[in-house]
Structures are given as C-alpha cells and as structure tokens.
Design a protein around this motif. Structure first.
Motif, PDB file in Angstrom:
ATOM      1  N   LEU A  45       0.814  -1.218   0.000  1.00  0.00           N
ATOM      2  CA  LEU A  45       0.000   0.000   0.000  1.00  0.00           C
ATOM      3  C   LEU A  45       0.848   1.269   0.000  1.00  0.00           C
ATOM      4  O   LEU A  45       0.308   2.366   0.037  1.00  0.00           O
ATOM      5  N   VAL A 221      -5.664  -6.969   0.603  1.00  0.00           N
ATOM      6  CA  VAL A 221      -5.599  -5.945  -0.450  1.00  0.00           C
ATOM      7  C   VAL A 221      -6.907  -5.942  -1.245  1.00  0.00           C
ATOM      8  O   VAL A 221      -7.464  -4.894  -1.566  1.00  0.00           O
ATOM      9  N   ASP A 222      -7.434  -7.122  -1.509  1.00  0.00           N
ATOM     10  CA  ASP A 222      -8.691  -7.259  -2.229  1.00  0.00           C
ATOM     11  C   ASP A 222      -9.843  -6.583  -1.449  1.00  0.00           C
ATOM     12  O   ASP A 222     -10.675  -5.878  -2.028  1.00  0.00           O
ATOM     13  N   ASP A 225      -9.527  -2.859  -1.762  1.00  0.00           N
ATOM     14  CA  ASP A 225      -9.949  -2.446  -3.111  1.00  0.00           C
ATOM     15  C   ASP A 225     -11.474  -2.397  -3.213  1.00  0.00           C
ATOM     16  O   ASP A 225     -12.051  -1.502  -3.826  1.00  0.00           O
ATOM     17  N   LYS A 226     -12.121  -3.398  -2.610  1.00  0.00           N
ATOM     18  CA  LYS A 226     -13.593  -3.462  -2.671  1.00  0.00           C
ATOM     19  C   LYS A 226     -14.212  -2.277  -1.926  1.00  0.00           C
ATOM     20  O   LYS A 226     -15.233  -1.733  -2.355  1.00  0.00           O
ATOM     21  N   GLU A 228     -12.881   0.665  -1.687  1.00  0.00           N
ATOM     22  CA  GLU A 228     -12.698   1.836  -2.555  1.00  0.00           C
ATOM     23  C   GLU A 228     -13.691   1.824  -3.722  1.00  0.00           C
ATOM     24  O   GLU A 228     -14.229   2.862  -4.096  1.00  0.00           O
ATOM     25  N   SER A 229     -13.946   0.648  -4.301  1.00  0.00           N
ATOM     26  CA  SER A 229     -14.922   0.575  -5.402  1.00  0.00           C
ATOM     27  C   SER A 229     -16.306   0.976  -4.911  1.00  0.00           C
ATOM     28  O   SER A 229     -17.044   1.682  -5.604  1.00  0.00           O
TER      29      SER A 229
END
Ligand SMILES: [Zn+2]
Length: 238
Positions: A45, A221-222, A225-226, A228-229
């Motif tokens: 990150l 990390v996934d 990311d989710k 943020e989406s």
C-alpha cells in the motif's frame, strides 16, 4: 515509502497479543504473525508501518503464566488515540491488522470512530483486517477450516515458516475440545483445553504457512480495493 512525503496518507498498525499458545508456540505468536502481515501490507500500500500493539484483549488466557492483557475498553481507547494522533499529522487512513481473534472490541470501535471522525468533518478512516480475512479461501491450503481457533494448524504453520526455531514439540491431546468458540465468553481456555491449543497443530507445515501469508495479504488488499470501489459507486450516485 517515505512517510514524510505528502502523498503518504495511509498507516498500517499490527495488533498482536501476548498470550499462551499451548506449549509448542511462544506467547508472542500473534504479534510475530501480525507484524509480518502488516509489513507486507504496508509495502503493497506504500504506507507508514507502525510498530505492533503487542498487548491486547487476551483475558480468556489469563490463567496461563506469561499472558498479559488489556481490558477490552482500554484497547478501544488505545486505538482511538493512535488514530487521532495520526490524523493530526495528515494521515487519512489507518489499516489495522489484528493477529488475535479475541480482539472483538476492534470492530465496534472502528465502526464508532469512523462516524465520530465523519461527524467532526475530519478526514480519517479506520479499516480492520481480521485474522480471518482469508476464511473463504482457507480450504485451498488448510485441512481444517472449522474449529482451528488457537495455536492450531494455521498459526503453527505460520510460525513454522516464520521462525521454526521457536516451535517446540506438540503435546498430543486425548480429548480435543469440541465446544463452540463462544464458550470463551464463559470459561478460560485453560479450563477447556489440556495444553492451551484449540485446533490441529499436528497438521501444520512451513509450506502451508508460506502460502497462508501470501493468501492473507492478497485477501486484505482485495478487501481494501472493494471498499474503494464501493466508495466510488456511492459517490457517483450523489
Ligand atoms: Zn494466536
């Protein structure tokens, strides 16, 4: 990443525990694992890696010599103070990785703090990555997905990979504990288990530990990311 640069907005905080882990693993097991995962996460990150909060909510292990714990509300206040001090110098996100499953208090703590910061118009978000973040994909590596709660297949594998010199012989249990995890709310772990572990350490291998580390960081990390989406989706609707 040099955390002094203006672009560094994220800090990563490992939260461990100092508690008995059966006779085969050291009391610092959760701290050692949390530090390794947080360090890999901080690298992915480009974040500021904080030192581990090694002592946390381990009251269920209080009967074993060497266990040191904070009461749950004390831990909540420690997290609040860390987040507030980071925000004061410009950090906007604090990612916590908890290596200890007993840190239940972290969840309502971050839920509340995220609202408190928002209501004060302060830009700071806390995100909690629990030690179970890879649970849905655990079957790819571990033989026991259920009932492997403490110093078992997962943690012993991680320690065999990270510091095999600290892993001692496993004492076989004649009657492994078969009660639900929630029973830790009522009984001490020493009352329910013979040696202090709860799970299947005899299934552990260093290779499983190596793969588990990679999987945990990928799943973390996934997850980020989710979030943020979803944020983008919600912002776009406004
Ligand atoms: Zn542990």
């Amino acid at each position: 990443m040099d955390f002094q640069t203006k672009e560094c907005f994220t800090a990563v905080l490992p939260v461990g525990a100092i508690e008995q882990h059966g006779s085969h693993l050291p009391v610092g097991t959760d701290a050692i694992i949390a530090e390794e995962i947080a360090s890999r996460l901080a690298e992915r990150l480009d974040a500021y890696l904080l030192p581990c909060v090694s002592i946390s909510s381990s009251i269920e292990h209080r009967e074993s010599k060497g266990t040191v714990y904070l009461k749950a509300d004390t831990l909540a206040l420690v997290i609040r103070d860390i987040a507030e001090s980071l925000r004061y110098t410009g950090f906007k996100r604090l990612v916590l990785f908890s290596g200890h499953g007993g840190n239940w208090i972290l969840k309502p703590t971050i839920r509340q703090l995220n609202r408190d910061f928002r209501e004060r118009g302060e830009e700071m978000e806390l995100i909690l990555i629990p030690s179970t973040i890879a649970l849905n994909r655990l079957h790819e590596i571990a033989k026991h997905v259920q009932g492997d709660l403490h110093a078992g297949e997962k943690e012993t594998s991680l320690m065999l990979y990270l510091c095999p010199e600290h892993v001692k012989d496993i004492i076989p249990e004649e009657e492994p504990t078969a009660v639900p995890q929630d029973f830790m709310d009522y009984f001490d772990v020493t009352e329910m288990t013979a040696d202090g572990y709860w799970g299947f350490p005899q299934e552990a291998t260093a290779d499983k530990g190596r793969r588990l580390l990679d999987l945990t960081v990928d799943c973390a990390v996934d997850f980020l990311d989710k979030i943020e989406s979803e944020r983008k989706r919600i912002t776009a609707k406004r």
